[in-house]
Design an enzyme around this catalytic site. Structure first.
Site, PDB file in Angstrom:
ATOM      1  N   CYS A 162     -16.560 -40.562   2.940  1.00  0.00           N
ATOM      2  CA  CYS A 162     -16.627 -40.098   1.634  1.00  0.00           C
ATOM      3  C   CYS A 162     -16.463 -41.217   0.533  1.00  0.00           C
ATOM      4  O   CYS A 162     -16.814 -40.866  -0.795  1.00  0.00           O
ATOM      5  CB  CYS A 162     -15.811 -38.820   1.446  1.00  0.00           C
ATOM      6  SG  CYS A 162     -16.135 -37.476   2.791  1.00  0.00           S
ATOM      7  N   HIS A 178     -14.192 -37.770  -5.618  1.00  0.00           N
ATOM      8  CA  HIS A 178     -14.730 -37.113  -4.592  1.00  0.00           C
ATOM      9  C   HIS A 178     -14.526 -35.710  -4.411  1.00  0.00           C
ATOM     10  O   HIS A 178     -13.414 -35.202  -4.625  1.00  0.00           O
ATOM     11  CB  HIS A 178     -14.396 -38.072  -3.272  1.00  0.00           C
ATOM     12  CG  HIS A 178     -14.955 -37.193  -1.938  1.00  0.00           C
ATOM     13  ND1 HIS A 178     -16.086 -36.981  -1.734  1.00  0.00           N
ATOM     14  CD2 HIS A 178     -14.034 -36.746  -0.975  1.00  0.00           C
ATOM     15  CE1 HIS A 178     -16.104 -36.410  -0.587  1.00  0.00           C
ATOM     16  NE2 HIS A 178     -15.229 -36.363  -0.179  1.00  0.00           N
ATOM     17  N   ASN A 195     -18.296 -30.203   0.181  1.00  0.00           N
ATOM     18  CA  ASN A 195     -18.043 -31.838   0.040  1.00  0.00           C
ATOM     19  C   ASN A 195     -19.482 -32.589   0.639  1.00  0.00           C
ATOM     20  O   ASN A 195     -19.600 -32.233   1.826  1.00  0.00           O
ATOM     21  CB  ASN A 195     -16.731 -31.969   1.104  1.00  0.00           C
ATOM     22  CG  ASN A 195     -16.650 -33.461   1.535  1.00  0.00           C
ATOM     23  OD1 ASN A 195     -17.344 -34.112   1.106  1.00  0.00           O
ATOM     24  ND2 ASN A 195     -15.597 -33.571   1.996  1.00  0.00           N
TER      25      ASN A 195
HETATM   26  N1  COA Z   1     -10.618 -19.321   6.858  1.00  0.00           N
HETATM   27  C1  COA Z   1      -9.815 -18.590   7.295  1.00  0.00           C
HETATM   28  N2  COA Z   1      -8.496 -19.038   7.640  1.00  0.00           N
HETATM   29  C2  COA Z   1      -8.692 -20.304   7.932  1.00  0.00           C
HETATM   30  C3  COA Z   1      -9.802 -21.284   7.831  1.00  0.00           C
HETATM   31  C4  COA Z   1     -10.847 -20.628   7.253  1.00  0.00           C
HETATM   32  N3  COA Z   1     -11.969 -21.181   6.969  1.00  0.00           N
HETATM   33  N4  COA Z   1      -9.362 -22.350   8.062  1.00  0.00           N
HETATM   34  C5  COA Z   1      -8.167 -22.484   8.495  1.00  0.00           C
HETATM   35  N5  COA Z   1      -7.590 -21.191   8.363  1.00  0.00           N
HETATM   36  C6  COA Z   1      -6.226 -20.537   8.682  1.00  0.00           C
HETATM   37  C7  COA Z   1      -5.318 -21.545   9.851  1.00  0.00           C
HETATM   38  O1  COA Z   1      -5.893 -21.047  11.090  1.00  0.00           O
HETATM   39  C8  COA Z   1      -4.173 -21.274   9.503  1.00  0.00           C
HETATM   40  O2  COA Z   1      -3.852 -19.838  10.017  1.00  0.00           O
HETATM   41  P1  COA Z   1      -2.220 -19.850  10.535  1.00  0.00           P
HETATM   42  O3  COA Z   1      -1.208 -19.812   9.492  1.00  0.00           O
HETATM   43  O4  COA Z   1      -2.562 -18.427  10.931  1.00  0.00           O
HETATM   44  O5  COA Z   1      -2.145 -20.780  11.490  1.00  0.00           O
HETATM   45  C9  COA Z   1      -4.113 -21.186   7.881  1.00  0.00           C
HETATM   46  O6  COA Z   1      -5.440 -20.713   7.619  1.00  0.00           O
HETATM   47  C10 COA Z   1      -3.644 -22.170   7.269  1.00  0.00           C
HETATM   48  O7  COA Z   1      -4.350 -23.340   7.634  1.00  0.00           O
HETATM   49  P2  COA Z   1      -3.970 -24.709   7.122  1.00  0.00           P
HETATM   50  O8  COA Z   1      -4.897 -25.807   7.715  1.00  0.00           O
HETATM   51  O9  COA Z   1      -2.543 -24.892   6.885  1.00  0.00           O
HETATM   52  O10 COA Z   1      -4.864 -24.627   5.581  1.00  0.00           O
HETATM   53  P3  COA Z   1      -4.633 -25.540   4.348  1.00  0.00           P
HETATM   54  O11 COA Z   1      -4.208 -24.668   3.154  1.00  0.00           O
HETATM   55  O12 COA Z   1      -4.087 -26.850   4.641  1.00  0.00           O
HETATM   56  O13 COA Z   1      -6.081 -25.864   3.934  1.00  0.00           O
HETATM   57  C11 COA Z   1      -7.908 -27.243   4.018  1.00  0.00           C
HETATM   58  C12 COA Z   1      -7.050 -26.219   4.997  1.00  0.00           C
HETATM   59  C13 COA Z   1      -8.733 -27.847   5.298  1.00  0.00           C
HETATM   60  C14 COA Z   1      -8.671 -26.178   3.072  1.00  0.00           C
HETATM   61  C15 COA Z   1      -6.897 -28.255   3.435  1.00  0.00           C
HETATM   62  O14 COA Z   1      -6.204 -28.718   4.243  1.00  0.00           O
HETATM   63  C16 COA Z   1      -7.853 -29.254   2.790  1.00  0.00           C
HETATM   64  O15 COA Z   1      -8.751 -29.341   2.035  1.00  0.00           O
HETATM   65  N6  COA Z   1      -7.538 -30.646   3.393  1.00  0.00           N
HETATM   66  C17 COA Z   1      -8.316 -31.800   3.125  1.00  0.00           C
HETATM   67  C18 COA Z   1      -9.594 -31.925   3.765  1.00  0.00           C
HETATM   68  C19 COA Z   1     -10.571 -32.683   3.319  1.00  0.00           C
HETATM   69  O16 COA Z   1     -10.751 -32.595   1.866  1.00  0.00           O
HETATM   70  N7  COA Z   1     -11.319 -33.367   3.866  1.00  0.00           N
HETATM   71  C20 COA Z   1     -12.548 -34.140   3.685  1.00  0.00           C
HETATM   72  C21 COA Z   1     -11.867 -35.421   3.079  1.00  0.00           C
HETATM   73  S1  COA Z   1     -13.451 -36.327   2.691  1.00  0.00           S
END
Ligand code: COA
Length: 330
Positions: free
Chosen positions: A126, A266, A296
């Site tokens: 990215c 990004h 993304n």
């Molecule tokens: N839909 C519904 N629930 C989901 C889900 C989805 N698509 N993805 C994860 N969950 C659930 C998880 O299983 C978890 O459930 P639990 O509490 O029962 O275990 C809950 O949602 C929270 O998950 P978590 O991973 O802690 O969520 P978060 O608030 O950290 O959000 C992202 C997840 C991926 C959106 C976030 O971490 C993020 O954006 N990170 C950066 C990733 C990124 O930008 N990557 C590319 C970089 S180039």
């Protein structure tokens, strides 16, 4: 990375600086909304919008290629810059998903009619576009080349695990391009690059070879796995490191955050954009965001958002843009 746009007439005289003379972008016609995705994995439009800001993503069909997207974006950038493809010295393709692992840049140069240009790929996920911009600047500032077409393009949908709701909701496909040109005034005002390989495992698309006998020997054969991610760790990394590198780039540019007209990050997550803007003390009105439409798109996300903002008349010549990529590497 801190940069500013320049009017075409100023570019007529070449100099030792670099400026962006034109931009373009492309996305596949196929769109998958959150509601449609919720029929494939256990998720919802509400969850995806709240946690990421994403509403839909554009996805390539099996017969579509990354090269096609890249060429469309590149052509638009050439038209906006008012330059012929034959005048391009170098084509840099920032991608982690080339049509050919040996590289797709020279094929794209050929499809564009950039017959004089040398081409190579840059793999930095990215961050590929901003890394590519820094590379383009080195060639132009040293006088080696006058015109570089930099294309950021990715089709991450090829490598997404569509059963993993933690990653599949995030990514989409697209391409964006800029013509970088020698200019009397250097419009790349400052940049800072940073990597932390100790966190490499947090976001991977790694080779997963299986042993295969060749005579008396065993060699590895196989393919790549799917995108795997520790979302929380990547989020933490972005919110901590992106403001730091922007502050350093601003320092090199002898500017302060208040002098930034547009924050162009990004497009990974709306919450990351808002957190970084807050840390820099920038109001949300000065951030560029199009991830509700595209998700993304990896190396394409910054030039795609740049192109839209320029064509909408948001980003104007002479304005200061602070851009930052982040992601796999980390
Ligand atoms: N839909 C519904 N629930 C989901 C889900 C989805 N698509 N993805 C994860 N969950 C659930 C998880 O299983 C978890 O459930 P639990 O509490 O029962 O275990 C809950 O949602 C929270 O998950 P978590 O991973 O802690 O969520 P978060 O608030 O950290 O959000 C992202 C997840 C991926 C959106 C976030 O971490 C993020 O954006 N990170 C950066 C990733 C990124 O930008 N990557 C590319 C970089 S180039």
């Amino acid at each position: 990375m801190i940069l500013t746009c320049i009017e075409e007439k100023t570019l007529k005289t070449f100099g030792a600086g670099m400026a962006i003379a034109g931009c373009g972008s492309a996305a596949p016609a196929g769109v998958l909304t959150n509601d449609e995705l919720a029929k494939v994995v256990d998720t919802s439009d509400e969850w995806i919008r709240t946690r990421t800001g994403i509403g839909q993503r554009h996805l390539t069909k099996p017969q579509e290629t990354l090269s096609h997207l890249a060429v469309t974006a590149g052509q638009q950038a050439l038209v906006m810059a008012g330059v012929e493809a034959e005048s391009i010295d170098l084509v840099i393709l920032a991608t982690s998903t080339p049509d050919d692992l040996f590289g797709s840049a020279s094929k794209i140069a050929s499809l564009l009619g950039a017959s004089r240009a040398v081409g190579f790929d840059v793999t930095a996920a990215c961050s590929g576009f901003v890394f590519g911009l820094a590379i383009a600047a080195q060639f132009i500032r040293t006088g080696v080349y006058q015109r570089v077409l930099l294309i950021g393009a990715d089709v991450l949908s090829r490598w997404v695990d569509w059963t993993d709701r933690g990653t599949c909701v995030l990514f989409g496909d697209g391409a964006g391009a800029v013509v970088c040109q020698a200019s009397p005034e250097d419009r790349l005002l400052g940049f800072e690059l940073y990597s932390d390989g100790s966190k490499n495992d947090c976001l991977t698309l790694s080779y997963q070879g299986q042993p295969r006998p060749v005579g008396e020997m065993a060699v590895a054969a196989g393919t790549y796995g799917a995108i795997a991610m520790n979302g929380r760790e990547v989020y933490r990394f972005a919110v901590e490191k992106v403001p730091e590198v922007i502050e350093k780039a601003l320092y090199r540019a002898n500017l302060t955050a208040e002098q930034v007209d547009w924050l162009l990050l990004h497009q990974a997550n709306q919450r990351i954009i808002e957190a970084v803007a807050e840390r820099l003390g920038l109001p949300l009105e000065r951030t560029i965001s199009n991830l509700s439409q595209y998700g993304n798109t990896s190396a394409a996300s910054i030039p795609l958002a740049l192109d839209e903002a320029v064509r909408q008349g948001k980003i104007q010549p002479g304005q200061v843009v602070a851009a930052s990529g982040f992601g796999a590497g980390l």
